[in-house]
Design a protein around this motif. Structure first.
Motif, PDB file in Angstrom:
ATOM      1  N   ALA A  95      25.419  13.476  63.362  1.00 22.22           N
ATOM      2  CA  ALA A  95      25.744  13.260  61.935  1.00 22.22           C
ATOM      3  C   ALA A  95      27.160  12.164  61.648  1.00 22.22           C
ATOM      4  N   ASP A  96      27.016  11.388  60.706  1.00 22.94           N
ATOM      5  CA  ASP A  96      27.945  10.605  60.134  1.00 22.94           C
ATOM      6  C   ASP A  96      28.892  11.674  59.231  1.00 22.94           C
ATOM      7  N   THR A  97      28.086  12.380  58.464  1.00 26.71           N
ATOM      8  CA  THR A  97      28.658  13.478  57.453  1.00 26.71           C
ATOM      9  C   THR A  97      27.861  14.721  57.581  1.00 26.71           C
ATOM     10  N   ALA A  98      28.662  15.895  57.527  1.00 30.24           N
ATOM     11  CA  ALA A  98      27.846  17.022  57.494  1.00 30.24           C
ATOM     12  C   ALA A  98      28.664  17.825  56.596  1.00 30.24           C
ATOM     13  N   HIS A  99      27.722  19.077  56.251  1.00 34.51           N
ATOM     14  CA  HIS A  99      28.079  19.819  54.983  1.00 34.51           C
ATOM     15  C   HIS A  99      27.444  21.250  55.550  1.00 34.51           C
ATOM     16  N   ILE A 100      28.263  22.388  55.139  1.00 35.02           N
ATOM     17  CA  ILE A 100      27.883  23.752  55.829  1.00 35.02           C
ATOM     18  C   ILE A 100      27.635  24.507  54.314  1.00 35.02           C
ATOM     19  N   LEU A 101      26.564  24.809  54.582  1.00 31.55           N
ATOM     20  CA  LEU A 101      25.761  25.783  53.176  1.00 31.55           C
ATOM     21  C   LEU A 101      26.043  27.372  53.576  1.00 31.55           C
ATOM     22  N   GLU A 102      26.726  28.244  52.846  1.00 34.20           N
ATOM     23  CA  GLU A 102      26.500  29.361  53.031  1.00 34.20           C
ATOM     24  C   GLU A 102      26.213  30.060  51.598  1.00 34.20           C
ATOM     25  N   THR A 103      25.236  31.010  51.541  1.00 39.08           N
ATOM     26  CA  THR A 103      24.643  31.766  50.475  1.00 39.08           C
ATOM     27  C   THR A 103      24.451  30.600  49.424  1.00 39.08           C
ATOM     28  N   GLY A 104      23.855  29.553  49.460  1.00 40.88           N
ATOM     29  CA  GLY A 104      23.662  28.504  48.254  1.00 40.88           C
ATOM     30  C   GLY A 104      24.717  27.528  47.721  1.00 40.88           C
ATOM     31  N   GLU A 105      26.174  27.625  48.643  1.00 41.76           N
ATOM     32  CA  GLU A 105      26.952  26.959  48.209  1.00 41.76           C
ATOM     33  C   GLU A 105      27.647  26.066  49.357  1.00 41.76           C
ATOM     34  N   VAL A 106      28.208  24.942  49.202  1.00 41.01           N
ATOM     35  CA  VAL A 106      28.703  23.717  50.196  1.00 41.01           C
ATOM     36  C   VAL A 106      30.020  24.521  50.198  1.00 41.01           C
ATOM     37  N   VAL A 107      30.373  25.080  51.685  1.00 35.27           N
ATOM     38  CA  VAL A 107      31.756  25.644  51.803  1.00 35.27           C
ATOM     39  C   VAL A 107      32.629  24.777  52.648  1.00 35.27           C
ATOM     40  N   ARG A 108      31.930  23.796  53.396  1.00 36.09           N
ATOM     41  CA  ARG A 108      32.959  22.721  54.173  1.00 36.09           C
ATOM     42  C   ARG A 108      32.036  21.418  54.377  1.00 36.09           C
ATOM     43  N   SER A 109      32.884  20.505  54.226  1.00 39.70           N
ATOM     44  CA  SER A 109      32.189  19.123  54.446  1.00 39.70           C
ATOM     45  C   SER A 109      33.173  18.341  55.220  1.00 39.70           C
ATOM     46  N   GLY A 110      32.648  17.074  55.923  1.00 43.81           N
ATOM     47  CA  GLY A 110      33.440  16.588  56.795  1.00 43.81           C
ATOM     48  C   GLY A 110      32.683  15.494  57.551  1.00 43.81           C
ATOM     49  N   VAL A 155      25.010  11.339  50.324  1.00 45.00           N
ATOM     50  CA  VAL A 155      24.484  10.630  51.311  1.00 45.00           C
ATOM     51  C   VAL A 155      24.632   9.228  51.263  1.00 45.00           C
ATOM     52  N   GLU A 156      25.545   8.445  52.164  1.00 45.40           N
ATOM     53  CA  GLU A 156      25.672   7.155  51.973  1.00 45.40           C
ATOM     54  C   GLU A 156      24.554   6.424  52.545  1.00 45.40           C
ATOM     55  N   GLU A 157      24.198   5.167  52.050  1.00 43.33           N
ATOM     56  CA  GLU A 157      22.839   4.560  52.717  1.00 43.33           C
ATOM     57  C   GLU A 157      23.116   4.119  54.089  1.00 43.33           C
ATOM     58  N   GLY A 158      22.250   4.153  54.924  1.00 45.96           N
ATOM     59  CA  GLY A 158      22.258   3.852  56.278  1.00 45.96           C
ATOM     60  C   GLY A 158      22.959   4.716  57.107  1.00 45.96           C
ATOM     61  N   THR A 159      23.389   6.121  56.838  1.00 43.72           N
ATOM     62  CA  THR A 159      23.951   7.111  57.697  1.00 43.72           C
ATOM     63  C   THR A 159      22.952   8.280  57.983  1.00 43.72           C
ATOM     64  N   ILE A 160      23.468   9.143  58.901  1.00 43.96           N
ATOM     65  CA  ILE A 160      22.789  10.427  58.876  1.00 43.96           C
ATOM     66  C   ILE A 160      23.697  11.453  58.517  1.00 43.96           C
ATOM     67  N   ALA A 161      23.169  12.113  57.402  1.00 44.80           N
ATOM     68  CA  ALA A 161      24.072  13.337  57.062  1.00 44.80           C
ATOM     69  C   ALA A 161      23.053  14.849  57.477  1.00 44.80           C
ATOM     70  N   THR A 162      23.835  15.611  57.611  1.00 40.44           N
ATOM     71  CA  THR A 162      23.175  16.875  57.998  1.00 40.44           C
ATOM     72  C   THR A 162      23.808  18.165  57.004  1.00 40.44           C
ATOM     73  N   LEU A 163      22.859  19.376  56.953  1.00 46.16           N
ATOM     74  CA  LEU A 163      23.034  20.282  56.282  1.00 46.16           C
ATOM     75  C   LEU A 163      22.789  21.637  57.332  1.00 46.16           C
ATOM     76  N   ILE A 164      23.969  22.069  57.517  1.00 45.01           N
ATOM     77  CA  ILE A 164      23.860  23.374  58.426  1.00 45.01           C
ATOM     78  C   ILE A 164      24.054  24.577  57.800  1.00 45.01           C
ATOM     79  N   GLY A 165      23.761  25.762  58.316  1.00 47.06           N
ATOM     80  CA  GLY A 165      23.777  26.956  57.801  1.00 47.06           C
ATOM     81  C   GLY A 165      22.971  27.934  58.184  1.00 47.06           C
TER      82      GLY A 165
END
Length: 235
Positions: free
Chosen positions: A200-215, A21-31
């Motif tokens: 979100a500036d960056t986003a990460h997709i969680l599935e069953t406890g793992e990050v499966v996509r980021s961008g 998570v870079e300083e000054g940004t919005i990051a999101t986790l979805i799943g």
């Protein structure tokens, strides 16, 4: 987050999670429910023990640091379900958010309180009202305001739109964007993927406890498979 693994007993809740998570940004986790999003936030705030991996904040390893020390270093959370103190007034709840601060009688403290009231005018109107007597949307505003009173550098938000009417959801996300614009880094866990990815500036997709996509938020929002799985098709 570097190779983070967290268990509930013998059950592996998150495994080998790595993201920045870079300083000054919005990051999101979805799943989906049970993907490990809330566990990830609890682990960052120190409420879940780490089995393996590391959490680095501002260049320092905080993996085994007690939760209160993380607050002192600038990590604050608005938890899932709001967690307001129902028998305490709005002002008392906000003061609890600043529990670790030593400057409650200074102009700086009043400025931070005024900032919360500027972001959430409804809280100013209900400053002396018991938190438990307020609506769900008002309690969500209070939970975020309470977290801000700790003067966080990193604000963890867990499902801030849960159970809210569409008009209030739009308002909450506008305020989250404003909080970030004022200089606070935000890590957002959210079921409303469309709203989260939009901001979100960056986003990460969680599935069953793992990050499966980021961008970037825009990249994932435009991805057909993400649309189908989390956005209800074309949006």
């Amino acid at each position: 987050m570097r190779g983070l693994c967290v268990n509930y007993g013998h059950i592996e809740a998150i495994r080998d999670i790595s993201f920045n998570v870079e300083e000054g940004t919005i990051a999101t986790l979805i799943g989906a429910n049970g993907a490990g999003k809330t566990t990830t936030l609890k682990t960052i705030s120190g409420l879940r023990k780490v089995r393996a991996g590391a959490i680095i904040f501002d260049g320092k390893d905080i993996t085994h640091m007690p939760p209160y020390e993380r607050v002192l270093r600038g990590i604050s959370q608005s938890p899932e379900g709001r967690g307001c103190f129902p028998g305490m007034s709005v002002r008392e709840n906000l003061d609890m958010g600043a529990y670790t601060r030593k400057d409650r009688k200074t102009p700086a403290y009043q400025q931070d309180l005024d900032r919360v009231f500027d972001l959430f005018p409804r809280l100013k109107e209900r400053e002396k009202q018991p938190a438990g007597s307020m609506s769900g949307g008002e309690q969500q505003m209070l939970a975020i305001g309470r977290a801000l009173m700790a003067k966080p550098r990193l604000l963890l938000l867990d499902e801030p739109s849960m159970g809210l009417a569409p008009k209030l959801i739009a308002q909450i996300f506008t305020i989250i964007t404003e909080i970030n614009a004022q200089g606070t880094t935000v890590l957002l866990v959210e079921q409303n993927a469309a709203q989260a990815l939009k901001r979100a500036d960056t986003a990460h997709i969680l599935e069953t406890g793992e990050v499966v996509r980021s961008g970037t938020g825009a990249e994932l929002a435009a991805d057909g498979s993400v649309k189908a799985a989390y956005l209800g098709g074309d949006v």
